[in-house]
Design a protein around this motif. Sequence first.
Motif, PDB file in Angstrom:
ATOM      1  N   ASP A 107       0.873  -1.192   0.000  1.00 34.67           N
ATOM      2  CA  ASP A 107       0.000   0.000   0.000  1.00 34.67           C
ATOM      3  C   ASP A 107       0.900   1.230   0.000  1.00 34.67           C
ATOM      4  OD1 ASP A 107       0.621  -0.798   2.870  1.00 34.67           O
ATOM      5  OD2 ASP A 107      -0.191   1.223   3.140  1.00 34.67           O
ATOM      6  N   PRO A 108       0.456   2.325  -0.643  1.00 35.29           N
ATOM      7  CA  PRO A 108       1.349   3.480  -0.805  1.00 35.29           C
ATOM      8  C   PRO A 108       1.866   4.071   0.510  1.00 35.29           C
ATOM      9  CG  PRO A 108      -0.844   3.916  -1.764  1.00 35.29           C
ATOM     10  CD  PRO A 108      -0.827   2.481  -1.347  1.00 35.29           C
ATOM     11  N   ALA A 109       1.012   4.122   1.534  1.00 34.91           N
ATOM     12  CA  ALA A 109       1.469   4.712   2.802  1.00 34.91           C
ATOM     13  C   ALA A 109       2.520   3.812   3.460  1.00 34.91           C
ATOM     14  CB  ALA A 109       0.287   4.938   3.744  1.00 34.91           C
ATOM     15  N   GLY A 110       2.292   2.511   3.403  1.00 37.78           N
ATOM     16  CA  GLY A 110       3.251   1.569   3.995  1.00 37.78           C
ATOM     17  C   GLY A 110       4.564   1.580   3.231  1.00 37.78           C
ATOM     18  N   PHE A 111       4.478   1.651   1.920  1.00 42.65           N
ATOM     19  CA  PHE A 111       5.675   1.703   1.075  1.00 42.65           C
ATOM     20  C   PHE A 111       6.463   2.980   1.385  1.00 42.65           C
ATOM     21  CE2 PHE A 111       8.154   2.635  -2.665  1.00 42.65           C
ATOM     22  CZ  PHE A 111       8.519   1.407  -3.208  1.00 42.65           C
ATOM     23  N   ALA A 112       5.756   4.098   1.467  1.00 37.99           N
ATOM     24  CA  ALA A 112       6.418   5.377   1.753  1.00 37.99           C
ATOM     25  C   ALA A 112       7.128   5.337   3.097  1.00 37.99           C
ATOM     26  CB  ALA A 112       5.389   6.518   1.737  1.00 37.99           C
ATOM     27  N   ARG A 113       6.484   4.743   4.086  1.00 37.38           N
ATOM     28  CA  ARG A 113       7.057   4.707   5.436  1.00 37.38           C
ATOM     29  C   ARG A 113       8.392   3.959   5.443  1.00 37.38           C
ATOM     30  NH1 ARG A 113       2.893   2.262   7.961  1.00 37.38           N
ATOM     31  NH2 ARG A 113       1.849   4.281   7.941  1.00 37.38           N
ATOM     32  N   ALA A 114       8.521   2.967   4.560  1.00 33.94           N
ATOM     33  CA  ALA A 114       9.701   2.093   4.587  1.00 33.94           C
ATOM     34  C   ALA A 114      10.770   2.447   3.559  1.00 33.94           C
ATOM     35  CB  ALA A 114       9.237   0.648   4.373  1.00 33.94           C
ATOM     36  N   LEU A 115      10.421   3.269   2.560  1.00 32.27           N
ATOM     37  CA  LEU A 115      11.329   3.460   1.419  1.00 32.27           C
ATOM     38  C   LEU A 115      12.682   4.077   1.791  1.00 32.27           C
ATOM     39  CD1 LEU A 115      11.807   3.297  -1.643  1.00 32.27           C
ATOM     40  CD2 LEU A 115      10.829   5.601  -1.824  1.00 32.27           C
ATOM     41  N   PHE A 116      12.668   5.201   2.511  1.00 30.63           N
ATOM     42  CA  PHE A 116      13.937   5.890   2.791  1.00 30.63           C
ATOM     43  C   PHE A 116      14.827   5.030   3.690  1.00 30.63           C
ATOM     44  CE2 PHE A 116      11.868  10.356   2.127  1.00 30.63           C
ATOM     45  CZ  PHE A 116      11.884  10.149   0.759  1.00 30.63           C
ATOM     46  N   ALA A 117      14.210   4.312   4.640  1.00 29.34           N
ATOM     47  CA  ALA A 117      15.004   3.408   5.494  1.00 29.34           C
ATOM     48  C   ALA A 117      15.657   2.329   4.627  1.00 29.34           C
ATOM     49  CB  ALA A 117      14.123   2.790   6.574  1.00 29.34           C
TER      50      ALA A 117
END
Length: 355
Positions: free
Chosen positions: A307-317
Amino acid sequence: MNVTLSSTAVPRVLVVDPNAPSPAAIAEAAAVLARGGLVAFPTETVYGLGARGIVADDVKKIFAAKERPAGHPLILHVVGEEMAKTYASSWSLRASRLARAFWPGPLTLVVPRASSVPNEATGGLPSVGLRAPKHAVAQALIRAANVPLAAPSANAHMHVSPTTAAHVVRSLGDRVDLVLDAGPCTHGIESTVVDVTGDVPRVLRAGAATLEMLRDVEPSIVYDAAAVTVKGDAARASPGMASKHYAPRAKVVVSAEGVAIVEAILSATAGGARVGVIAWSSQARDAFRTHAGAFGELPFVAMLPEDPAGFARALFAAFYDADEAKVDVLVVEDVPREEAWYAVADRLRRATSPA
Ligand code: TXA
Ligand code: MG
């Protein structure tokens, strides 16, 4: 390109409760700011590199620490609409509507600036970006400092925005005087920037507040991804480098969604490079498992939420972790061309090295 700074010294890090930071920690951080120092602090989007936003000399230190070219406007962080109005020369009904709907939260409003805002903070622009963060630590620090905090993301210029205190330390070392560590950020992607100085509200940067949410409040809101990128380039001091932002050290290759990732991994590994993978779809995961024998063990593989919000939360890490794993090429599965993914798609585009 060298995006990580050479300094390896570690700054002072204070661990704080994200919901109820200790008054002693906040007082220590406020004292650093009062001396003209830099404090990295958590927000609900990403960690910010804070200084007193109305003191020109302090603001300059932010640019020096990040090696950010002057002329890039900073966001001033406030506790709410009342405080924001103090730093705007006018505050429209539209600004008010958006602030009431989204603040405290991940929305930055670009409004005409008051004369108390130094040129250094706005890159000489007649406008200023204002945001009231939702994070209790950010709010406590602004209150204790008793001035708006200018705070870009707490990373070296063109590097990835930090979503943990450890990322801040890795990106800036002791160029920051103090880091408040409240654990990982909720959104993991920057605020949405909306310009409300014109006839129609315009999204300048897609971010944690989605277009769908914004449209509920401002049906006329405009987001033109292509125009934003081009306009951004024209406004930057170093053309050509400008659209590259948020980039890990590894060369990022975006592959088409699904099984195509196998082809992309094979061609990246062919030259002997250390290859990492970031994927999200079940098709990519299945194809990756089926063909794993063809490319052997990879130094970094991250399956992110679909899901986009979950993906966003993890991308930079995941970007930071890929760099820790000393990956040369990072193959990232592309995301859907759907509005809910615009912010993520924008960051992937900017992470992709121009040839
Ligand atoms: O979530 C966030 O926004 C984080 C946290 C720390 O609040 N901050 C952040 O700051 O991402 P920074 O400096 O990395 O990005 C600021 C963005 C840039 O895209 C900048 O161009 C835009 O806000 N901006 C700020 N003031 C502006 C202005 N007066 N006019 C147009 N754009 C502005
Ligand atoms: Mg940034």
